[in-house]
Design a protein around this motif. Structure first.
Motif, PDB file in Angstrom:
ATOM      1  N   GLN A   4       0.834  -1.200   0.000  1.00  0.00           N
ATOM      2  CA  GLN A   4       0.000   0.000   0.000  1.00  0.00           C
ATOM      3  C   GLN A   4       0.870   1.251   0.000  1.00  0.00           C
ATOM      4  N   GLN A   5       0.474   2.237  -0.816  1.00  0.00           N
ATOM      5  CA  GLN A   5       1.210   3.492  -0.880  1.00  0.00           C
ATOM      6  C   GLN A   5       0.938   4.324   0.369  1.00  0.00           C
ATOM      7  N   LEU A   6       1.990   4.968   0.885  1.00  0.00           N
ATOM      8  CA  LEU A   6       1.819   5.859   2.030  1.00  0.00           C
ATOM      9  C   LEU A   6       1.004   7.071   1.617  1.00  0.00           C
ATOM     10  N   ASN A   7       0.103   7.487   2.486  1.00  0.00           N
ATOM     11  CA  ASN A   7      -0.799   8.588   2.177  1.00  0.00           C
ATOM     12  C   ASN A   7      -0.339   9.907   2.774  1.00  0.00           C
ATOM     13  N   PHE A   8       0.187   9.869   3.997  1.00  0.00           N
ATOM     14  CA  PHE A   8       0.477  11.112   4.720  1.00  0.00           C
ATOM     15  C   PHE A   8       1.634  10.871   5.673  1.00  0.00           C
ATOM     16  N   ALA A   9       2.824  10.594   5.117  1.00  0.00           N
ATOM     17  CA  ALA A   9       4.005  10.442   5.958  1.00  0.00           C
ATOM     18  C   ALA A   9       4.293  11.777   6.641  1.00  0.00           C
ATOM     19  N   SER A  10       4.713  11.736   7.907  1.00  0.00           N
ATOM     20  CA  SER A  10       4.781  12.967   8.681  1.00  0.00           C
ATOM     21  C   SER A  10       6.175  13.262   9.211  1.00  0.00           C
ATOM     22  N   ASN A  11       6.658  12.531  10.211  1.00  0.00           N
ATOM     23  CA  ASN A  11       7.926  12.822  10.867  1.00  0.00           C
ATOM     24  C   ASN A  11       8.861  11.622  10.816  1.00  0.00           C
ATOM     25  N   VAL A  12      10.161  11.901  10.948  1.00  0.00           N
ATOM     26  CA  VAL A  12      11.163  10.845  10.830  1.00  0.00           C
ATOM     27  C   VAL A  12      12.304  11.110  11.805  1.00  0.00           C
ATOM     28  N   VAL A  13      12.881  10.030  12.327  1.00  0.00           N
ATOM     29  CA  VAL A  13      14.077  10.124  13.153  1.00  0.00           C
ATOM     30  C   VAL A  13      14.951   8.916  12.829  1.00  0.00           C
ATOM     31  N   ALA A  14      16.270   9.120  12.800  1.00  0.00           N
ATOM     32  CA  ALA A  14      17.203   8.049  12.454  1.00  0.00           C
ATOM     33  C   ALA A  14      18.055   7.685  13.656  1.00  0.00           C
ATOM     34  N   ASP A  15      18.281   6.394  13.846  1.00  0.00           N
ATOM     35  CA  ASP A  15      19.190   5.919  14.882  1.00  0.00           C
ATOM     36  C   ASP A  15      20.608   5.848  14.304  1.00  0.00           C
ATOM     37  N   THR A  16      21.582   5.711  15.185  1.00  0.00           N
ATOM     38  CA  THR A  16      22.981   5.698  14.745  1.00  0.00           C
ATOM     39  C   THR A  16      23.340   4.468  13.922  1.00  0.00           C
ATOM     40  N   ASP A  17      22.553   3.389  14.045  1.00  0.00           N
ATOM     41  CA  ASP A  17      22.839   2.177  13.279  1.00  0.00           C
ATOM     42  C   ASP A  17      22.174   2.186  11.912  1.00  0.00           C
ATOM     43  N   GLY A  18      21.540   3.305  11.547  1.00  0.00           N
ATOM     44  CA  GLY A  18      20.881   3.405  10.248  1.00  0.00           C
ATOM     45  C   GLY A  18      19.419   3.061  10.262  1.00  0.00           C
ATOM     46  N   THR A  19      18.887   2.614  11.405  1.00  0.00           N
ATOM     47  CA  THR A  19      17.464   2.339  11.516  1.00  0.00           C
ATOM     48  C   THR A  19      16.682   3.649  11.452  1.00  0.00           C
ATOM     49  N   ASN A  67       2.123  12.115  14.774  1.00  0.00           N
ATOM     50  CA  ASN A  67       2.844  13.293  14.314  1.00  0.00           C
ATOM     51  C   ASN A  67       4.307  13.210  14.745  1.00  0.00           C
ATOM     52  N   GLY A  68       4.788  14.165  15.547  1.00  0.00           N
ATOM     53  CA  GLY A  68       6.197  14.209  15.918  1.00  0.00           C
ATOM     54  C   GLY A  68       6.662  12.967  16.663  1.00  0.00           C
ATOM     55  N   ILE A  69       7.938  12.600  16.475  1.00  0.00           N
ATOM     56  CA  ILE A  69       8.495  11.433  17.146  1.00  0.00           C
ATOM     57  C   ILE A  69       9.863  11.771  17.737  1.00  0.00           C
ATOM     58  N   VAL A  70      10.186  11.115  18.853  1.00  0.00           N
ATOM     59  CA  VAL A  70      11.470  11.280  19.533  1.00  0.00           C
ATOM     60  C   VAL A  70      11.951   9.898  19.967  1.00  0.00           C
ATOM     61  N   ASN A 114       4.936  18.619  16.089  1.00  0.00           N
ATOM     62  CA  ASN A 114       6.285  18.051  16.032  1.00  0.00           C
ATOM     63  C   ASN A 114       6.946  18.074  17.403  1.00  0.00           C
ATOM     64  N   MET A 115       7.881  17.152  17.613  1.00  0.00           N
ATOM     65  CA  MET A 115       8.641  17.082  18.851  1.00  0.00           C
ATOM     66  C   MET A 115      10.119  16.955  18.508  1.00  0.00           C
ATOM     67  N   GLY A 116      10.959  17.322  19.477  1.00  0.00           N
ATOM     68  CA  GLY A 116      12.387  17.192  19.272  1.00  0.00           C
ATOM     69  C   GLY A 116      13.106  16.958  20.583  1.00  0.00           C
ATOM     70  N   LEU A 117      14.226  16.249  20.527  1.00  0.00           N
ATOM     71  CA  LEU A 117      15.067  16.029  21.701  1.00  0.00           C
ATOM     72  C   LEU A 117      16.073  17.163  21.780  1.00  0.00           C
ATOM     73  N   GLY A 118      16.016  17.942  22.869  1.00  0.00           N
ATOM     74  CA  GLY A 118      16.882  19.097  23.006  1.00  0.00           C
ATOM     75  C   GLY A 118      18.260  18.736  23.525  1.00  0.00           C
ATOM     76  N   SER A 119      19.182  19.692  23.411  1.00  0.00           N
ATOM     77  CA  SER A 119      20.520  19.507  23.967  1.00  0.00           C
ATOM     78  C   SER A 119      20.475  19.448  25.486  1.00  0.00           C
ATOM     79  N   ASP A 120      19.340  19.884  26.076  1.00  0.00           N
ATOM     80  CA  ASP A 120      19.137  19.819  27.524  1.00  0.00           C
ATOM     81  C   ASP A 120      18.567  18.481  27.970  1.00  0.00           C
ATOM     82  N   GLY A 121      18.376  17.553  27.033  1.00  0.00           N
ATOM     83  CA  GLY A 121      17.834  16.238  27.364  1.00  0.00           C
ATOM     84  C   GLY A 121      16.339  16.213  27.550  1.00  0.00           C
ATOM     85  N   ARG A 122      15.668  17.327  27.248  1.00  0.00           N
ATOM     86  CA  ARG A 122      14.210  17.406  27.383  1.00  0.00           C
ATOM     87  C   ARG A 122      13.523  17.064  26.059  1.00  0.00           C
ATOM     88  N   ILE A 123      12.267  16.677  26.170  1.00  0.00           N
ATOM     89  CA  ILE A 123      11.436  16.444  24.996  1.00  0.00           C
ATOM     90  C   ILE A 123      10.664  17.733  24.730  1.00  0.00           C
TER      91      ILE A 123
END
Length: 216
Positions: A4-19, A67-70, A114-123
């Motif tokens: 099935q084709q994606l309809n509404f892809a939103s947010n993305v985050v990458a791990d250090t292993d390429g996942t 929506n946002g992911i961390v 959207n969400m983000g991981l800050g340099s302060d370690g907060r979400i």
């Protein structure tokens, strides 16, 4: 995904292993009709994972406008903002609860985007709008009745209130910062990124980036 084709892809985050982890907000509505999903409360959002060399897999289904992911720094779990349910879901990746989805925060006062991981370690969580009383009244109704609202003239449909708003949480779900003000200059904050004591805000409707000096 699964043919099935994606309809509404939103947010993305990458791990250090390429996942790669990414969210799909709705399988029923496209981006330019996002309010259709918010009003219908379709619950067709998903969280996906693509491991290196593998096909995408569905980790979580039935999310309310995902929506946002961390990704947690220790890789034990991943967080997903459910905009239409005013909450932040938590999907456990490792440990005894691996594969289980619960919630870090529920009953938020606004719609998380959207969400983000800050340099302060907060979400850091962008809140695009406070909760709408009319929308809250509609949500418990059957989907067919909520879809009828889409036929109402746009001027009468629920609308985001103009505000500038972002919150920060720790990984226990405790609120650390709650920064909000009514604003005629900047509104509909959809992205929040913290770096070295400054908060950078993006918007769906504005043509600029807002910068906030965080309280010490």
């Amino acid at each position: 995904v699964d043919g099935q084709q994606l309809n509404f892809a939103s947010n993305v985050v990458a791990d250090t292993d390429g996942t790669i982890y990414f969210s799909e907000s709705s399988r029923r509505y496209p981006l330019d009709d996002y309010m259709g999903d918010i009003l219908e409360h379709s619950g067709t959002g998903r969280l996906y994972r693509i491991s290196p060399g593998e096909h995408p897999e569905i980790l979580v289904d039935g999310l309310e406008f995902a929506n946002g992911i961390v990704l947690a720094p220790d890789r034990s779990h991943i967080l997903i903002a459910e905009t239409a349910a005013y909450r932040i879901a938590r999907h456990h990746l490792t440990g005894p609860r691996a594969g289980i989805t619960d919630h870090l925060v529920q009953n938020l006062p606004g719609c998380p985007d959207n969400m983000g991981l800050g340099s302060d370690g907060r979400i850091w969580v962008a809140l695009v709008s406070p909760r709408n009383r009319l929308l809250d009244m509609l949500l418990p109704l059957p989907g067919v009745l909520r879809r009828i609202v889409r036929a109402v003239p746009p001027a009468l449909q629920p609308k985001p209130a103009r505000t500038t708003w972002a919150q920060a949480y720790d990984f226990d779900g405790s609120l650390v910062h709650d920064l909000q003000r009514p604003s005629d200059e900047y509104a509909m904050v959809t992205g929040a990124a913290e770096m070295d004591g400054r908060l950078y805000l993006g918007s769906l409707s504005e043509s600029a980036i807002a910068v906030v000096e965080l309280p010490r």
